[in-house]
Write a protein that holds these residues in place. Structure first.
Motif, PDB file in Angstrom:
ATOM      1  N   VAL A 136      38.168  37.475  38.308  1.00  0.00           N
ATOM      2  CA  VAL A 136      38.590  36.249  37.629  1.00  0.00           C
ATOM      3  C   VAL A 136      37.548  35.165  37.820  1.00  0.00           C
ATOM      4  N   LEU A 137      37.042  34.691  36.698  1.00  0.00           N
ATOM      5  CA  LEU A 137      35.974  33.695  36.710  1.00  0.00           C
ATOM      6  C   LEU A 137      36.503  32.358  36.216  1.00  0.00           C
ATOM      7  N   GLY A 138      36.182  31.306  36.949  1.00  0.00           N
ATOM      8  CA  GLY A 138      36.572  29.955  36.532  1.00  0.00           C
ATOM      9  C   GLY A 138      35.859  28.925  37.381  1.00  0.00           C
ATOM     10  N   ARG A 139      36.048  27.677  36.977  1.00  0.00           N
ATOM     11  CA  ARG A 139      35.365  26.578  37.673  1.00  0.00           C
ATOM     12  C   ARG A 139      36.004  26.248  39.004  1.00  0.00           C
ATOM     13  N   VAL A 179      45.646  32.404  41.363  1.00  0.00           N
ATOM     14  CA  VAL A 179      45.743  33.673  40.602  1.00  0.00           C
ATOM     15  C   VAL A 179      45.683  34.845  41.583  1.00  0.00           C
ATOM     16  N   TYR A 180      44.756  34.734  42.522  1.00  0.00           N
ATOM     17  CA  TYR A 180      44.606  35.780  43.557  1.00  0.00           C
ATOM     18  C   TYR A 180      45.936  35.990  44.289  1.00  0.00           C
ATOM     19  N   ASP A 181      46.547  34.883  44.730  1.00  0.00           N
ATOM     20  CA  ASP A 181      47.798  34.979  45.504  1.00  0.00           C
ATOM     21  C   ASP A 181      48.894  35.652  44.679  1.00  0.00           C
ATOM     22  N   THR A 198      43.604  44.369  44.415  1.00  0.00           N
ATOM     23  CA  THR A 198      43.031  43.098  44.872  1.00  0.00           C
ATOM     24  C   THR A 198      41.984  42.600  43.881  1.00  0.00           C
ATOM     25  N   PRO A 199      42.157  41.374  43.400  1.00  0.00           N
ATOM     26  CA  PRO A 199      41.177  40.849  42.429  1.00  0.00           C
ATOM     27  C   PRO A 199      39.934  40.311  43.122  1.00  0.00           C
ATOM     28  N   GLY A 200      38.876  40.169  42.342  1.00  0.00           N
ATOM     29  CA  GLY A 200      37.673  39.497  42.827  1.00  0.00           C
ATOM     30  C   GLY A 200      37.623  38.096  42.242  1.00  0.00           C
ATOM     31  N   LEU A 201      37.232  37.134  43.039  1.00  0.00           N
ATOM     32  CA  LEU A 201      37.150  35.748  42.569  1.00  0.00           C
ATOM     33  C   LEU A 201      35.702  35.382  42.291  1.00  0.00           C
TER      34      LEU A 201
END
Ligand SMILES: NC(=O)c1ccc[n+]([C@@H]2O[C@H](COP(=O)([O-])OP(=O)(O)OC[C@H]3O[C@@H](n4cnc5c(N)ncnc54)[C@H](OP(=O)(O)O)[C@@H]3O)[C@@H](O)[C@H]2O)c1
Length: 251
Positions: free
Chosen positions: A46-49, A57-59, A68-71
């Motif tokens: 997940v990409l964002g500022r 989003v991760y939680d 498990t997502p990557g930030l």
């Protein structure tokens, strides 16, 4: 034409084993699509500022026991190619094979006539809404090529298909997005397993829609969660063979 056939629903494991990067995943459509992709098995990047918004989003994903997502805290206003190449290099180092890339992040810019649009706002909208798509796609093509098949989804808009007064740089950037999709899809059609399509969400109840139409009752429009199957379909092998298409999430 809607992306997914009427009544299409993903299987519980529709995107299992796939790695999918979503830009603008901290809010609105991107957030909903990222979480929904995780719910059908994808590892989402997940990409964002905003790092704190990405952590939320991760939680959500981790609390549901999903992959498990990557930030990726990343500002798409960056205009030089280096940060995009550094991101791709870090992903390659981590042995990422990219099965899906959803270019979703956008800014609305100034809702004025072109004559009244400030050059600064024009540049920012063009940077975030189209130049960043070029820089990120260019950097990530090797990782997309390394997957057995991959899908790139560009996010369009009604005003990217028919120009309208006072939509300014935003509308022009969305026409450019459609052009980018067509050129890339045609380039890759016979030489690659990467598919490229554009999807117009239609009116969706998000922060951007509420900013664009402040007088409109927000409940007039569906929440992103009601439409996510359209994105999942395009990111899944269910849409194998769909390439170079101009699609809509709502009929
Ligand atoms: N909602 C609609 O009715 C509608 C209709 C047609 C098309 N669309 C398209 O659908 C897509 C999603 O829109 P939305 O309604 O979900 O908008 P939104 O709620 O405003 O979300 C936009 C996302 O883009 C991110 N973003 C903005 N600038 C960024 C930057 N410089 N770097 C990284 N991320 C950035 C935002 O993060 P921050 O919050 O951190 O800025 C946010 O996560 C957009 O491409 C939009 O043009 C929406």
């Amino acid at each position: 034409m809607t992306a997914a056939p009427a009544g299409w629903h993903p299987d519980d494991n529709e995107l299992s084993g796939k790695t999918i990067l979503v830009t603008g995943a901290s809010d609105g459509i991107g957030r909903a699509v990222a979480i929904s992709c995780a719910r059908v098995g994808a590892e989402v990047l997940v990409l964002g500022r905003s790092e704190s918004a990405l952590e939320s989003v991760y939680d959500t994903i981790v609390n549901e026991g999903l992959p498990t997502p990557g930030l990726i805290p990343f500002d798409l206003r960056q205009s030089s190619s280096e940060p995009y190449e550094a991101l791709a290099a870090a992903m390659a180092e981590a042995d990422v094979k990219l099965d899906g890339l959803l270019h979703n992040a956008s800014v609305l810019g100034e809702r004025r006539s072109l004559a009244q649009t400030s050059p600064e706002s024009w540049q920012e909208v063009m940077q975030v809404n189209i130049t960043a798509i070029f820089l990120l796609t260019r950097a990530l093509i090797p990782l997309l090529e390394s997957a057995s098949s991959s899908s790139v989804v560009l996010t369009s808009s009604g005003v990217g298909r028919r120009g309208k007064a006072y939509w300014g740089a935003y509308a022009v950037s969305k026409f450019a997005t459609e052009g980018f999709m067509q050129v890339l899809a045609d380039e890759l059609a016979t030489t690659s397993r990467i598919r490229v399509n554009s999807l117009n969400p239609g009116a969706v109840n998000t922060k951007m829609r509420r900013a664009a139409y402040p007088g409109e009752p927000p409940d007039n429009n569906p929440l992103p969660e009601a439409l996510v199957n359209q994105w999942i379909y395009l990111l899944s092998t269910a849409s194998a063979g769909v390439n170079g298409k101009t699609l809509s999430a709502q009929s």
